[in-house]
Design a protein around this motif. Sequence first.
Motif, PDB file in Angstrom:
ATOM      1  N   CYS A   6     -61.077 -12.212  12.688  1.00 41.59           N
ATOM      2  CA  CYS A   6     -62.492 -12.555  12.726  1.00 41.59           C
ATOM      3  C   CYS A   6     -62.786 -14.039  12.539  1.00 41.59           C
ATOM      4  CB  CYS A   6     -63.088 -11.809  11.530  1.00 41.59           C
ATOM      5  SG  CYS A   6     -64.670 -11.229  11.782  1.00 41.59           S
ATOM      6  N   ILE A   7     -63.730 -14.566  13.334  1.00 40.99           N
ATOM      7  CA  ILE A   7     -64.346 -15.862  13.029  1.00 40.99           C
ATOM      8  C   ILE A   7     -65.673 -15.518  12.361  1.00 40.99           C
ATOM      9  CG2 ILE A   7     -65.237 -18.039  13.948  1.00 40.99           C
ATOM     10  CD1 ILE A   7     -62.224 -17.572  14.506  1.00 40.99           C
ATOM     11  N   ALA A   8     -65.815 -15.899  11.091  1.00 43.29           N
ATOM     12  CA  ALA A   8     -66.986 -15.471  10.317  1.00 43.29           C
ATOM     13  C   ALA A   8     -67.785 -16.684   9.831  1.00 43.29           C
ATOM     14  CB  ALA A   8     -66.539 -14.641   9.121  1.00 43.29           C
ATOM     15  N   VAL A   9     -69.096 -16.552   9.847  1.00 42.68           N
ATOM     16  CA  VAL A   9     -69.973 -17.563   9.242  1.00 42.68           C
ATOM     17  C   VAL A   9     -70.775 -16.871   8.150  1.00 42.68           C
ATOM     18  CG1 VAL A   9     -71.906 -19.150   9.597  1.00 42.68           C
ATOM     19  CG2 VAL A   9     -70.152 -18.914  11.375  1.00 42.68           C
ATOM     20  N   VAL A  10     -70.752 -17.466   6.959  1.00 39.57           N
ATOM     21  CA  VAL A  10     -71.489 -16.905   5.818  1.00 39.57           C
ATOM     22  C   VAL A  10     -72.430 -17.978   5.296  1.00 39.57           C
ATOM     23  CG1 VAL A  10     -71.289 -15.926   3.486  1.00 39.57           C
ATOM     24  CG2 VAL A  10     -69.498 -15.461   5.191  1.00 39.57           C
ATOM     25  N   THR A  11     -73.711 -17.687   5.191  1.00 40.93           N
ATOM     26  CA  THR A  11     -74.640 -18.668   4.589  1.00 40.93           C
ATOM     27  C   THR A  11     -74.766 -18.385   3.087  1.00 40.93           C
ATOM     28  OG1 THR A  11     -76.697 -17.409   4.867  1.00 40.93           O
ATOM     29  CG2 THR A  11     -75.950 -18.725   6.754  1.00 40.93           C
ATOM     30  N   GLU A  31     -60.994 -16.417   9.613  1.00 42.57           N
ATOM     31  CA  GLU A  31     -61.309 -17.851   9.633  1.00 42.57           C
ATOM     32  C   GLU A  31     -62.789 -17.938   9.242  1.00 42.57           C
ATOM     33  OE1 GLU A  31     -58.821 -19.987  11.010  1.00 42.57           O
ATOM     34  OE2 GLU A  31     -60.068 -21.623  10.274  1.00 42.57           O
ATOM     35  N   VAL A  32     -63.064 -18.513   8.073  1.00 42.91           N
ATOM     36  CA  VAL A  32     -64.414 -18.410   7.520  1.00 42.91           C
ATOM     37  C   VAL A  32     -65.092 -19.781   7.447  1.00 42.91           C
ATOM     38  CG1 VAL A  32     -65.771 -17.648   5.515  1.00 42.91           C
ATOM     39  CG2 VAL A  32     -63.654 -16.454   6.100  1.00 42.91           C
ATOM     40  N   TYR A  33     -66.345 -19.827   7.860  1.00 35.08           N
ATOM     41  CA  TYR A  33     -67.181 -21.026   7.714  1.00 35.08           C
ATOM     42  C   TYR A  33     -68.294 -20.705   6.733  1.00 35.08           C
ATOM     43  CZ  TYR A  33     -64.671 -22.939  11.642  1.00 35.08           C
ATOM     44  OH  TYR A  33     -63.660 -23.416  12.441  1.00 35.08           O
ATOM     45  N   ARG A  46     -58.268 -21.198   4.729  1.00 37.74           N
ATOM     46  CA  ARG A  46     -58.984 -20.582   5.862  1.00 37.74           C
ATOM     47  C   ARG A  46     -60.511 -20.614   5.692  1.00 37.74           C
ATOM     48  NH1 ARG A  46     -54.398 -17.395   6.219  1.00 37.74           N
ATOM     49  NH2 ARG A  46     -55.245 -15.917   4.714  1.00 37.74           N
ATOM     50  N   ILE A  47     -60.997 -21.310   4.639  1.00 35.63           N
ATOM     51  CA  ILE A  47     -62.456 -21.455   4.502  1.00 35.63           C
ATOM     52  C   ILE A  47     -62.834 -22.911   4.762  1.00 35.63           C
ATOM     53  CG2 ILE A  47     -64.490 -21.119   3.038  1.00 35.63           C
ATOM     54  CD1 ILE A  47     -62.880 -19.267   1.256  1.00 35.63           C
ATOM     55  N   SER A  48     -63.747 -23.124   5.715  1.00 34.18           N
ATOM     56  CA  SER A  48     -64.292 -24.467   5.950  1.00 34.18           C
ATOM     57  C   SER A  48     -65.720 -24.479   5.427  1.00 34.18           C
ATOM     58  CB  SER A  48     -64.322 -24.785   7.444  1.00 34.18           C
ATOM     59  OG  SER A  48     -63.062 -24.612   8.015  1.00 34.18           O
ATOM     60  N   TRP A  49     -66.016 -25.442   4.573  1.00 34.51           N
ATOM     61  CA  TRP A  49     -67.380 -25.539   4.023  1.00 34.51           C
ATOM     62  C   TRP A  49     -68.176 -26.533   4.846  1.00 34.51           C
ATOM     63  CZ3 TRP A  49     -67.745 -21.711   0.697  1.00 34.51           C
ATOM     64  CH2 TRP A  49     -66.599 -21.317  -0.005  1.00 34.51           C
ATOM     65  N   LEU A  50     -69.288 -26.103   5.384  1.00 36.09           N
ATOM     66  CA  LEU A  50     -70.158 -26.993   6.150  1.00 36.09           C
ATOM     67  C   LEU A  50     -71.431 -27.182   5.342  1.00 36.09           C
ATOM     68  CD1 LEU A  50     -69.708 -25.363   9.688  1.00 36.09           C
ATOM     69  CD2 LEU A  50     -68.541 -27.379   8.773  1.00 36.09           C
ATOM     70  N   GLN A  51     -71.565 -28.379   4.788  1.00 39.17           N
ATOM     71  CA  GLN A  51     -72.720 -28.622   3.910  1.00 39.17           C
ATOM     72  C   GLN A  51     -74.007 -28.576   4.743  1.00 39.17           C
ATOM     73  OE1 GLN A  51     -71.895 -31.927   1.388  1.00 39.17           O
ATOM     74  NE2 GLN A  51     -73.606 -31.485   0.046  1.00 39.17           N
ATOM     75  N   THR A  52     -74.811 -27.549   4.501  1.00 36.85           N
ATOM     76  CA  THR A  52     -75.976 -27.285   5.354  1.00 36.85           C
ATOM     77  C   THR A  52     -77.120 -26.716   4.528  1.00 36.85           C
ATOM     78  OG1 THR A  52     -74.406 -26.610   7.088  1.00 36.85           O
ATOM     79  CG2 THR A  52     -76.716 -26.036   7.451  1.00 36.85           C
ATOM     80  N   ASP A  53     -78.295 -27.289   4.702  1.00 39.29           N
ATOM     81  CA  ASP A  53     -79.508 -26.671   4.159  1.00 39.29           C
ATOM     82  C   ASP A  53     -80.041 -25.769   5.269  1.00 39.29           C
ATOM     83  OD1 ASP A  53     -82.090 -25.984   3.412  1.00 39.29           O
ATOM     84  OD2 ASP A  53     -82.549 -27.956   2.585  1.00 39.29           O
ATOM     85  N   ASP A  61     -78.317 -26.164  13.422  1.00 38.00           N
ATOM     86  CA  ASP A  61     -77.765 -26.342  14.774  1.00 38.00           C
ATOM     87  C   ASP A  61     -76.471 -27.159  14.740  1.00 38.00           C
ATOM     88  OD1 ASP A  61     -79.479 -24.761  16.213  1.00 38.00           O
ATOM     89  OD2 ASP A  61     -80.890 -26.376  16.656  1.00 38.00           O
ATOM     90  N   ARG A  62     -76.455 -28.193  13.903  1.00 39.71           N
ATOM     91  CA  ARG A  62     -75.240 -29.019  13.799  1.00 39.71           C
ATOM     92  C   ARG A  62     -74.059 -28.176  13.308  1.00 39.71           C
ATOM     93  NH1 ARG A  62     -78.534 -33.180  11.968  1.00 39.71           N
ATOM     94  NH2 ARG A  62     -78.228 -32.630   9.796  1.00 39.71           N
ATOM     95  N   ALA A  63     -74.320 -27.330  12.302  1.00 43.03           N
ATOM     96  CA  ALA A  63     -73.237 -26.489  11.753  1.00 43.03           C
ATOM     97  C   ALA A  63     -72.704 -25.540  12.827  1.00 43.03           C
ATOM     98  CB  ALA A  63     -73.760 -25.705  10.544  1.00 43.03           C
ATOM     99  N   PHE A  64     -73.609 -24.896  13.547  1.00 40.95           N
ATOM    100  CA  PHE A  64     -73.135 -23.957  14.581  1.00 40.95           C
ATOM    101  C   PHE A  64     -72.489 -24.688  15.763  1.00 40.95           C
ATOM    102  CE2 PHE A  64     -75.537 -21.011  12.063  1.00 40.95           C
ATOM    103  CZ  PHE A  64     -74.754 -19.869  12.124  1.00 40.95           C
ATOM    104  N   ASP A  65     -72.955 -25.912  16.059  1.00 43.76           N
ATOM    105  CA  ASP A  65     -72.283 -26.707  17.096  1.00 43.76           C
ATOM    106  C   ASP A  65     -70.823 -26.930  16.696  1.00 43.76           C
ATOM    107  OD1 ASP A  65     -74.601 -26.883  18.577  1.00 43.76           O
ATOM    108  OD2 ASP A  65     -75.095 -28.929  17.941  1.00 43.76           O
ATOM    109  N   THR A  66     -70.614 -27.254  15.413  1.00 48.71           N
ATOM    110  CA  THR A  66     -69.248 -27.494  14.921  1.00 48.71           C
ATOM    111  C   THR A  66     -68.384 -26.243  15.098  1.00 48.71           C
ATOM    112  OG1 THR A  66     -70.112 -29.013  13.262  1.00 48.71           O
ATOM    113  CG2 THR A  66     -67.902 -28.151  12.862  1.00 48.71           C
TER     114      THR A  66
END
Length: 223
Positions: A6-11, A31-33, A46-53, A61-66
């Motif tokens: 899985c490619i997962a995004v968790v807010t 693979e977790v964002y 396997r966790i990438s942290w994308l600093q996002t409000d 949009d920037r986070a999902f573009d990445t």
Amino acid sequence: MIIKECIAVVTGASSGIGLELCRLMAAEGAEVYGLCRRPVPHDHPRISWLQTDVTDRLAVDRAFDTVLKRHRAVDLLVNNAGFGLFGSVETLDPDEWQRLLATNLTAPFLCTRRVVPGMKERKRGTIVNISSIAGKRGFANGSAYCASKFALNGFSESLREELRGEGIRVCSINPGSTATEFFQHTGIEPKKLMRTEDVARAILSLIELPDDILPDQLVLRPL
Ligand SMILES: NC(=O)c1ccc[n+]([C@@H]2O[C@H](COP(=O)([O-])OP(=O)(O)OC[C@H]3O[C@@H](n4cnc5c(N)ncnc54)[C@H](OP(=O)(O)O)[C@@H]3O)[C@@H](O)[C@H]2O)c1
């Protein structure tokens, strides 16, 4: 869904249910964002942290573009970021009301709209919205929080019908009181709390059901 593929995004990934979910899924090989405002120590490869409000549309949009530059599509989105705002209606600050709706309701929309095209293309995907028991039953001094979570459940229910023919599952999770940072600034002290790890495991077990089963909602209460 097989978590390790899985490619997962968790807010809301810096604490509580979101952080626990990130760790559990990464441990199973996903693979977790993780999207959140606070910087989080890199504690798993396997966790990438994308600093996002998540209330900031451009930042989302920037986070999902990445993410979408690195992967063809997102398999799993967990809309978990949220906070509580309680008090009698005349004491609620209108700016806080707006911030609450922006975080608990609009952010799930902003994130969902970025993952659906890729999910539709591949005819699979899972979107999990973390609502609350407060999204099913109103209570005194809960007007703001309940409104945000009732609305999130309405969003989930409609989205579920919109996307089920595309092979995309939309699940609504409605936990009761859980031992996280959630209550820290609310002035509320619940009598009974569920453990964060147990709640995260229950959510994960739902996600792990075979792709042809649509678990539409889960309600969890402390006993
Ligand atoms: N705990 C409970 O009793 C309970 C019960 C039912 C439902 N829930 C729901 O469960 C979800 C997770 O809450 P929790 O209990 O795990 O609380 P928590 O420990 O306070 O976690 C909330 C998370 O949301 C993030 N967040 C808040 N505003 C954000 C923003 N603007 N942008 C990005 N991230 C943001 C926080 O990260 P940053 O501060 O780093 O941004 C944090 O990671 C929430 O939706 C909550 O409503 C909780």
